[in-house]
Design a protein around this motif. Structure first.
Motif, PDB file in Angstrom:
ATOM      1  N   TRP A 197      11.768  -4.449   3.641  1.00  0.00           N
ATOM      2  CA  TRP A 197      10.899  -4.301   4.813  1.00  0.00           C
ATOM      3  C   TRP A 197      10.353  -5.656   5.244  1.00  0.00           C
ATOM      4  CZ3 TRP A 197       9.053  -0.963   8.407  1.00  0.00           C
ATOM      5  CH2 TRP A 197       9.404   0.385   8.278  1.00  0.00           C
ATOM      6  N   VAL A 198       9.858  -6.414   4.279  1.00  0.00           N
ATOM      7  CA  VAL A 198       9.247  -7.714   4.590  1.00  0.00           C
ATOM      8  C   VAL A 198      10.284  -8.668   5.179  1.00  0.00           C
ATOM      9  CG1 VAL A 198       8.127  -9.746   3.577  1.00  0.00           C
ATOM     10  CG2 VAL A 198       7.408  -7.454   2.878  1.00  0.00           C
ATOM     11  N   LEU A 199      11.460  -8.723   4.584  1.00  0.00           N
ATOM     12  CA  LEU A 199      12.493  -9.621   5.095  1.00  0.00           C
ATOM     13  C   LEU A 199      12.988  -9.188   6.467  1.00  0.00           C
ATOM     14  CD1 LEU A 199      14.500 -10.473   1.870  1.00  0.00           C
ATOM     15  CD2 LEU A 199      12.754 -11.832   3.035  1.00  0.00           C
ATOM     16  N   GLU A 200      13.025  -7.903   6.722  1.00  0.00           N
ATOM     17  CA  GLU A 200      13.404  -7.415   8.056  1.00  0.00           C
ATOM     18  C   GLU A 200      12.349  -7.846   9.084  1.00  0.00           C
ATOM     19  OE1 GLU A 200      15.241  -5.995  11.289  1.00  0.00           O
ATOM     20  OE2 GLU A 200      16.123  -6.276   9.308  1.00  0.00           O
ATOM     21  N   ALA A 201      11.083  -7.820   8.690  1.00  0.00           N
ATOM     22  CA  ALA A 201      10.017  -8.274   9.595  1.00  0.00           C
ATOM     23  C   ALA A 201      10.197  -9.754   9.929  1.00  0.00           C
ATOM     24  CB  ALA A 201       8.649  -8.023   8.967  1.00  0.00           C
ATOM     25  N   VAL A 202      10.514 -10.565   8.930  1.00  0.00           N
ATOM     26  CA  VAL A 202      10.732 -11.998   9.162  1.00  0.00           C
ATOM     27  C   VAL A 202      11.954 -12.211  10.053  1.00  0.00           C
ATOM     28  CG1 VAL A 202      11.271 -14.217   8.065  1.00  0.00           C
ATOM     29  CG2 VAL A 202       9.565 -12.699   7.049  1.00  0.00           C
ATOM     30  N   ALA A 203      13.006 -11.428   9.831  1.00  0.00           N
ATOM     31  CA  ALA A 203      14.205 -11.529  10.672  1.00  0.00           C
ATOM     32  C   ALA A 203      13.862 -11.195  12.126  1.00  0.00           C
ATOM     33  CB  ALA A 203      15.299 -10.607  10.154  1.00  0.00           C
ATOM     34  N   GLN A 204      13.021 -10.185  12.324  1.00  0.00           N
ATOM     35  CA  GLN A 204      12.605  -9.825  13.683  1.00  0.00           C
ATOM     36  C   GLN A 204      11.813 -10.956  14.326  1.00  0.00           C
ATOM     37  OE1 GLN A 204      10.563  -6.036  13.809  1.00  0.00           O
ATOM     38  NE2 GLN A 204      12.119  -5.085  12.508  1.00  0.00           N
ATOM     39  N   LEU A 205      10.926 -11.576  13.560  1.00  0.00           N
ATOM     40  CA  LEU A 205      10.151 -12.705  14.087  1.00  0.00           C
ATOM     41  C   LEU A 205      11.085 -13.861  14.459  1.00  0.00           C
ATOM     42  CD1 LEU A 205       7.370 -14.050  14.661  1.00  0.00           C
ATOM     43  CD2 LEU A 205       7.459 -14.908  12.312  1.00  0.00           C
ATOM     44  N   TYR A 206      12.014 -14.173  13.582  1.00  0.00           N
ATOM     45  CA  TYR A 206      12.968 -15.250  13.864  1.00  0.00           C
ATOM     46  C   TYR A 206      13.761 -14.952  15.137  1.00  0.00           C
ATOM     47  CZ  TYR A 206      16.737 -18.581  13.463  1.00  0.00           C
ATOM     48  OH  TYR A 206      17.626 -19.581  13.745  1.00  0.00           O
ATOM     49  N   ASP A 207      14.281 -13.751  15.226  1.00  0.00           N
ATOM     50  CA  ASP A 207      15.075 -13.385  16.402  1.00  0.00           C
ATOM     51  C   ASP A 207      14.236 -13.439  17.682  1.00  0.00           C
ATOM     52  OD1 ASP A 207      17.249 -13.023  14.732  1.00  0.00           O
ATOM     53  OD2 ASP A 207      17.065 -10.840  14.672  1.00  0.00           O
ATOM     54  N   ALA A 208      12.971 -13.043  17.585  1.00  0.00           N
ATOM     55  CA  ALA A 208      12.095 -13.044  18.758  1.00  0.00           C
ATOM     56  C   ALA A 208      11.723 -14.458  19.197  1.00  0.00           C
ATOM     57  CB  ALA A 208      10.827 -12.246  18.469  1.00  0.00           C
ATOM     58  N   ALA A 226       0.813  -1.216   0.000  1.00  0.00           N
ATOM     59  CA  ALA A 226       0.000   0.000   0.000  1.00  0.00           C
ATOM     60  C   ALA A 226       0.849   1.269   0.000  1.00  0.00           C
ATOM     61  CB  ALA A 226      -0.927   0.002   1.210  1.00  0.00           C
ATOM     62  N   PHE A 227       2.167   1.140   0.202  1.00  0.00           N
ATOM     63  CA  PHE A 227       3.038   2.309   0.271  1.00  0.00           C
ATOM     64  C   PHE A 227       3.777   2.519  -1.046  1.00  0.00           C
ATOM     65  CE2 PHE A 227       2.288   1.481   4.686  1.00  0.00           C
ATOM     66  CZ  PHE A 227       2.241   2.742   5.243  1.00  0.00           C
ATOM     67  N   PRO A 228       3.980   3.783  -1.412  1.00  0.00           N
ATOM     68  CA  PRO A 228       4.668   4.081  -2.678  1.00  0.00           C
ATOM     69  C   PRO A 228       6.191   3.959  -2.547  1.00  0.00           C
ATOM     70  CG  PRO A 228       4.007   6.123  -1.625  1.00  0.00           C
ATOM     71  CD  PRO A 228       3.488   4.999  -0.775  1.00  0.00           C
ATOM     72  N   MET A 229       6.693   2.730  -2.590  1.00  0.00           N
ATOM     73  CA  MET A 229       8.134   2.458  -2.552  1.00  0.00           C
ATOM     74  C   MET A 229       8.454   1.536  -3.722  1.00  0.00           C
ATOM     75  SD  MET A 229       8.853   1.195   1.324  1.00  0.00           S
ATOM     76  CE  MET A 229       7.400   0.629   2.146  1.00  0.00           C
ATOM     77  N   ASP A 230       9.727   1.471  -4.065  1.00  0.00           N
ATOM     78  CA  ASP A 230      10.094   0.523  -5.111  1.00  0.00           C
ATOM     79  C   ASP A 230      10.074  -0.895  -4.537  1.00  0.00           C
ATOM     80  OD1 ASP A 230      12.424   0.693  -3.558  1.00  0.00           O
ATOM     81  OD2 ASP A 230      13.724   0.348  -5.291  1.00  0.00           O
ATOM     82  N   GLY A 231      10.054  -1.878  -5.432  1.00  0.00           N
ATOM     83  CA  GLY A 231       9.935  -3.269  -5.017  1.00  0.00           C
ATOM     84  C   GLY A 231      11.045  -3.747  -4.115  1.00  0.00           C
ATOM     85  N   THR A 232      12.266  -3.274  -4.344  1.00  0.00           N
ATOM     86  CA  THR A 232      13.390  -3.689  -3.519  1.00  0.00           C
ATOM     87  C   THR A 232      13.216  -3.215  -2.082  1.00  0.00           C
ATOM     88  OG1 THR A 232      14.822  -3.563  -5.457  1.00  0.00           O
ATOM     89  CG2 THR A 232      15.902  -3.612  -3.317  1.00  0.00           C
ATOM     90  N   ALA A 233      12.766  -1.985  -1.909  1.00  0.00           N
ATOM     91  CA  ALA A 233      12.545  -1.453  -0.562  1.00  0.00           C
ATOM     92  C   ALA A 233      11.426  -2.223   0.138  1.00  0.00           C
ATOM     93  CB  ALA A 233      12.213   0.031  -0.621  1.00  0.00           C
TER      94      ALA A 233
END
Length: 130
Positions: free
Chosen positions: A70-81, A59-66
């Motif tokens: 974001w999504v992979l950082e969220a998964v990394a946070q879940l893994y670490d938690a 829903a946010f106006p960012m390029d696909g890489t960004a």
């Protein structure tokens, strides 16, 4: 656990903003995993977070890489938690040796799943026939 991702998805849907959705989702997952989490339940949690975060960043106006970052950082946070909760499934010495490798494998799988989930998130929901 019956649908282990129902409660985290519901918690994430009640807040705005990508970071807040991820925090809410992970918070509920941590509660569910307090006594340990099976690999199957962890996989469901990762997939649920992928769906929530892909929909949020789309829903946010960012390029696909960004967006993917974001999504992979969220998964990394879940893994670490939740990594300590996963340890209950493996003997401690094996976990110490495999934790980084496991994290990389989870992130690699999530990276591929983002490409798969994006069309599903963008697809319009079916309309009931009259």
């Amino acid at each position: 656990m019956a649908q282990v991702i129902d409660a985290p998805v519901a918690a994430a849907s009640n807040v705005d903003g990508i970071a807040d959705k991820v925090r809410a989702y992970i918070g509920v997952c941590q509660s569910l995993a307090a006594d340990g989490v099976s690999i199957s339940d962890f996989a469901q949690m990762v997939l649920g977070l992928l769906r929530v975060s892909v929909a949020a960043v789309d829903a946010f106006p960012m390029d696909g890489t960004a967006k993917k970052t974001w999504v992979l950082e969220a998964v990394a946070q879940l893994y670490d938690a939740l990594s300590a909760a996963i340890v209950a499934q493996l003997p401690w010495p094996i976990w110490i040796l495999s934790r980084r490798t496991t994290r990389l494998l989870v992130l690699a799988a999530a990276s591929g799943a983002v490409e798969f989930l994006l069309p599903m998130v963008r697809a319009p929901s079916p309309t009931p026939e009259k």
